[in-house]
Design an enzyme around this catalytic site. Structure first.
Site, PDB file in Angstrom:
ATOM      1  N   SER A 197      -4.528  -1.331   1.037  1.00  0.00           N
ATOM      2  CA  SER A 197      -3.592  -2.390   0.641  1.00  0.00           C
ATOM      3  C   SER A 197      -3.049  -3.107   1.881  1.00  0.00           C
ATOM      4  CB  SER A 197      -2.469  -1.798  -0.226  1.00  0.00           C
ATOM      5  OG  SER A 197      -1.724  -2.825  -0.851  1.00  0.00           O
ATOM      6  N   HIS A 314      -1.282  -4.774  -7.513  1.00  0.00           N
ATOM      7  CA  HIS A 314      -2.723  -4.863  -7.752  1.00  0.00           C
ATOM      8  C   HIS A 314      -3.048  -4.985  -9.236  1.00  0.00           C
ATOM      9  CE1 HIS A 314      -3.178  -4.054  -3.508  1.00  0.00           C
ATOM     10  NE2 HIS A 314      -2.429  -2.979  -3.641  1.00  0.00           N
TER      11      HIS A 314
END
Length: 425
Positions: A197, A314
């Protein structure tokens, strides 16, 4: 101000600038790249592998520092844009093809993401070269004392998305500085990197694809946009360890249907992270996650626990954060990585600057395919050895995932901690 990490491949210094001027408003790179002889786009996309004779980024032959060392506040006088700095002087260093490495002589770096942060990280690291300057630059760019927040908290502030993402980014690169001091060969022989990430930004800075100050400013914008998106919709994330018969997609569909029965319009419940076999993170609306927890046994979840995050990252609930991130990525310089760096979106390596920009924005609303990324990084013919893996940054979560995905690769794993002994600062 720049970070210099020596790489013995070409016996030259790779220069990672802490600040440089951004690209043009439409995202094209109009400024000349350090070492180029014209104003052509930095790192033209010739299709060559990172580090080949074309598009390779090198420092000067004597490792001297070019250009001003003063990091300005983001943008011009009003602090409204990315950090800027006059470009370095051009260098005439010949671009050499780096020699190949056998697996046992090479290394891979893994950079952690949000959730790995803790109060006290960074303690003892100021004695390593450049770390103090990194935190000083961060204070100018962010507008608050990041070092104090990392060292002393308060924890509730450090845990906020807007703070923990810059904190993990900076401390991870500080861990690289520690490793470069204690084991420079590990840095010199690194052939690939991946970040989880927000950790992708640290991997890209290390690879030479982005400059520290500009990448940190992008992380700041990203974190603020994700924080705002989280406050618009009550969402969260669940860590799930499933049994072999678990059907994660079907479980999410059942949770969505449950939410519709509660009157929730367009409910979101998706797999947000593929960690390792039968290890998932599921994110979405709070009502959907409550349903999964209440029905975990029927859904064949061996373990199901909420993560201490403030949003459904996400997933489509982050859609409003995408445009601010796209906008700031157009303003900064992005280059082709000098080593292989792998995207969370599909587990494939980045090929060019436009690819980096596109995938970083798409990552916000796409699941992190970490298991697939590890398979790509460590794929090799039978009998061929594995590189040494270093997790550089807070926590050991990526090492734990590697152990479950590839035990042979994990046997050459080392964690580079963000807390060092003898912490007289």
């Amino acid at each position: 101000m720049r970070i210099l990490w020596s790489r013995s491949r070409s016996r030259a210094l790779f220069t990672r600038q802490w600040s440089s001027r951004p690209g043009s408003e439409d995202g094209s790179q109009t400024g000349s790249r350090p070492g180029s002889q014209s104003g052509s786009r930095p790192g033209s996309q010739t299709g060559s592998r990172p580090g080949s004779q074309k598009g390779s980024r090198r420092g000067s032959q004597d490792g001297s520092r070019h250009g001003s060392e003063e990091v300005s506040r983001p943008g011009s006088q009003d602090g409204s844009g990315p950090p800027t700095l006059n470009p370095p002087e051009e260098t005439g260093l010949a671009r050499e093809r780096r020699p190949s490495k056998t697996p046992g002589e090479s290394s891979v770096f893994l950079f952690p993401g949000q959730g790995s942060q803790f109060v006290g990280m960074g303690r003892g690291l100021l004695k390593y070269p450049k770390v103090k300057e990194m935190f000083s630059a961060a204070e100018q760019i962010l507008g608050y004392d990041l070092l104090s927040l990392c060292l002393r908290g308060p924890e509730e502030q450090l845990m906020r998305t807007v703070h923990c993402q810059p904190a993990v980014f900076v401390t991870s690169l500080a861990a690289v500085e520690r490793l470069n001091h204690e084991n420079p060969k590990a840095v010199e022989t690194c052939v690939a990197a991946a970040g989880f990430s927000v950790g992708e930004f640290a991997a890209l800075v290390f690879s030479g694809a982005m400059d520290f100050a500009q990448a940190l400013y992008v992380v700041k914008v990203r974190a603020e946009a994700m924080q705002a998106a989280s406050e618009r919709a009550a969402g969260g994330m669940l860590s799930v360890l499933g049994r072999p018969q678990a059907q994660y997609r079907q479980a999410c569909l059942q949770a969505q249907e449950h939410c519709r029965g509660l009157g929730l319009d367009r409910p979101v419940c998706n797999v947000a992270t593929f960690l390792f076999p039968d290890g998932r993170v599921i994110a979405g609306h709070k009502q959907a996650l409550d349903f999964l927890q209440q029905n975990s046994r029927r859904l064949h979840f061996a373990r199901c626990s909420p993560l201490p995050v403030g949003g459904a990252f996400h997933t489509p609930l982050m859609e409003s954060a995408c445009e601010p991130l796209r906008d700031v990525l157009r303003q900064v310089e992005v280059r082709r990585p000098e080593i292989n760096v792998y995207s969370n979106v599909d587990g494939k390596r980045y090929m060019h600057a436009g690819h980096v920009r596109r995938q970083l924005a798409l990552q916000l609303v796409s699941p992190v395919k970490w298991e697939q990324t590890l398979h790509e990084v460590y794929e090799r013919t039978q009998g061929r050895g594995f590189p040494h893996t270093y997790e550089v940054g807070p926590g050991r979560q990526l090492g734990a995932a590697l152990q479950r995905c590839n035990l042979k690769a994990y046997r050459s794993y080392t964690h580079v901690d963000v807390v060092a002994p003898d912490n007289e600062e």
